[in-house]
Scaffold this motif. Structure first.
Motif, mmCIF file in Angstrom:
data_model
loop_
_atom_site.group_PDB
_atom_site.id
_atom_site.type_symbol
_atom_site.label_atom_id
_atom_site.label_comp_id
_atom_site.label_asym_id
_atom_site.label_seq_id
_atom_site.Cartn_x
_atom_site.Cartn_y
_atom_site.Cartn_z
ATOM 1 N N GLN A 19 0.869 -1.258 0.235
ATOM 2 C CA GLN A 19 0.181 0.049 0.017
ATOM 3 C C GLN A 19 0.930 1.204 0.007
ATOM 4 O O GLN A 19 0.432 2.370 -0.671
ATOM 5 C CB GLN A 19 -0.983 0.158 1.254
ATOM 6 C CG GLN A 19 -1.997 1.173 1.164
ATOM 7 C CD GLN A 19 -2.715 1.155 -0.155
ATOM 8 O OE1 GLN A 19 -3.395 -0.072 -0.438
ATOM 9 N NE2 GLN A 19 -2.822 2.267 -0.767
ATOM 10 N N ASP A 23 0.669 4.240 -2.823
ATOM 11 C CA ASP A 23 0.685 5.510 -2.318
ATOM 12 C C ASP A 23 1.806 6.391 -2.665
ATOM 13 O O ASP A 23 1.471 7.652 -3.373
ATOM 14 C CB ASP A 23 0.570 5.707 -0.857
ATOM 15 C CG ASP A 23 -0.781 5.179 -0.465
ATOM 16 O OD1 ASP A 23 -1.775 4.783 -1.084
ATOM 17 O OD2 ASP A 23 -0.842 4.972 0.926
ATOM 18 N N ASN A 43 -9.237 11.436 2.003
ATOM 19 C CA ASN A 43 -9.613 10.024 2.574
ATOM 20 C C ASN A 43 -8.713 9.688 3.713
ATOM 21 O O ASN A 43 -8.056 10.252 4.098
ATOM 22 C CB ASN A 43 -9.053 9.282 1.270
ATOM 23 C CG ASN A 43 -9.567 7.892 1.258
ATOM 24 O OD1 ASN A 43 -10.330 7.661 2.001
ATOM 25 N ND2 ASN A 43 -9.345 7.185 0.034
ATOM 26 N N ASN A 45 -7.682 5.636 5.534
ATOM 27 C CA ASN A 45 -7.615 4.121 5.689
ATOM 28 C C ASN A 45 -6.953 3.399 6.694
ATOM 29 O O ASN A 45 -5.982 4.178 7.088
ATOM 30 C CB ASN A 45 -6.604 3.896 4.414
ATOM 31 C CG ASN A 45 -6.701 2.592 3.956
ATOM 32 O OD1 ASN A 45 -7.769 1.811 4.179
ATOM 33 N ND2 ASN A 45 -5.694 1.949 3.319
ATOM 34 N N SER A 46 -7.384 2.564 7.244
ATOM 35 C CA SER A 46 -6.608 1.835 8.502
ATOM 36 C C SER A 46 -5.437 1.315 8.133
ATOM 37 O O SER A 46 -5.559 0.703 6.931
ATOM 38 C CB SER A 46 -7.714 0.917 9.152
ATOM 39 O OG SER A 46 -8.183 -0.126 8.387
ATOM 40 N N THR A 47 -4.640 1.100 9.153
ATOM 41 C CA THR A 47 -3.295 0.371 8.584
ATOM 42 C C THR A 47 -2.769 0.162 9.765
ATOM 43 O O THR A 47 -3.413 0.112 10.901
ATOM 44 C CB THR A 47 -2.321 1.465 7.965
ATOM 45 O OG1 THR A 47 -1.178 0.686 7.476
ATOM 46 C CG2 THR A 47 -2.007 2.655 8.779
ATOM 47 N N LYS A 74 0.170 12.183 2.917
ATOM 48 C CA LYS A 74 -0.379 11.500 3.797
ATOM 49 C C LYS A 74 0.216 11.541 5.110
ATOM 50 O O LYS A 74 1.520 11.753 5.119
ATOM 51 C CB LYS A 74 -0.677 10.017 3.398
ATOM 52 C CG LYS A 74 0.496 9.089 3.436
ATOM 53 C CD LYS A 74 0.123 7.737 2.975
ATOM 54 C CE LYS A 74 1.312 6.683 3.179
ATOM 55 N NZ LYS A 74 1.064 5.412 2.862
#
Length: 196
Positions: A19, A23, A43, A45-47, A74
């Motif tokens: 991921q 990105d 946006n 997103n769990s990580t 990010k």
């Protein structure tokens, strides 16, 4: 020394690495430090993150931003998933001790908090109830503990409804020495599991 990972943890780390490469390819480079950046959140997103000292995995959230000049970035913020449990007031300490001992390594922290129960008819009175906030390093730990506690809470609800149905105001447990009553008998409900 090499850290031993379960297959699931290894898969999570590999997915995170893939991921991150995707990105980076799309211009969302992780902002760690430097001059302040301002952007619109577009946006999330769990990580997961790896603690640099302990190498333990912890839950986190990647937040994706768009800057006014069209740039993107990010940032990753650690996240401690949690839920609340309601416990008989006299047994908060005993239940906390039991949970810390039973789920050592899964529970990050437990602390008592006072909250308003919005399901109570007169919740605007400001009466606070004591809850235990149980925080975890990962969502997987939260789910594992939650899945073990839910049947216990269901059993306690059924036992309490029988007690109320027969008009018994005091529990038989109140007359037994506390060492004979399992700590799990004092867990009444679970609330607000926070999973990103």
């Amino acid at each position: 020394s090499e850290v031993r990972r379960t297959d699931k943890e290894q898969q999570q780390l590999e997915r995170k690495e893939v991921q991150d490469k995707i990105d980076d390819r799309f211009g969302y480079h992780r902002f760690i430090h430097g001059p302040e950046k301002i952007g619109w959140l577009i946006n999330m997103n769990s990580t997961i993150l790896e603690d640099p000292e302990t190498k333990a995995l912890m839950s986190a959230v990647d937040y994706y931003f768009l800057e006014s000049d069209g740039g993107t970035f990010k940032c990753t913020i650690p996240n401690e998933p949690y839920f609340y449990i309601k416990v008989h007031d006299k047994h908060v300490g005993g239940v906390e001790f039991y949970l810390k001992k039973k789920y050592e390594g899964q529970i990050l922290s437990i602390r008592a908090v006072d909250k308003v129960d919005l399901e109570v008819v007169n919740h605007l009175s400001g009466k606070l109830n004591r809850y235990l906030k149980i925080s975890f390093l990962t969502v997987q730990n939260l789910v594992a503990v939650r899945n073990e506690l839910q049947p216990i809470i269901q059993r306690n609800r059924q036992k309490n409804s029988v007690t109320v149905a027969y008009g018994v105001l005091e529990s038989w447990d109140d007359h037994r020495p506390s060492s004979l009553v399992p700590a799990t008998d004092h867990i009444l409900e679970m609330r607000e599991y926070d999973v990103p």
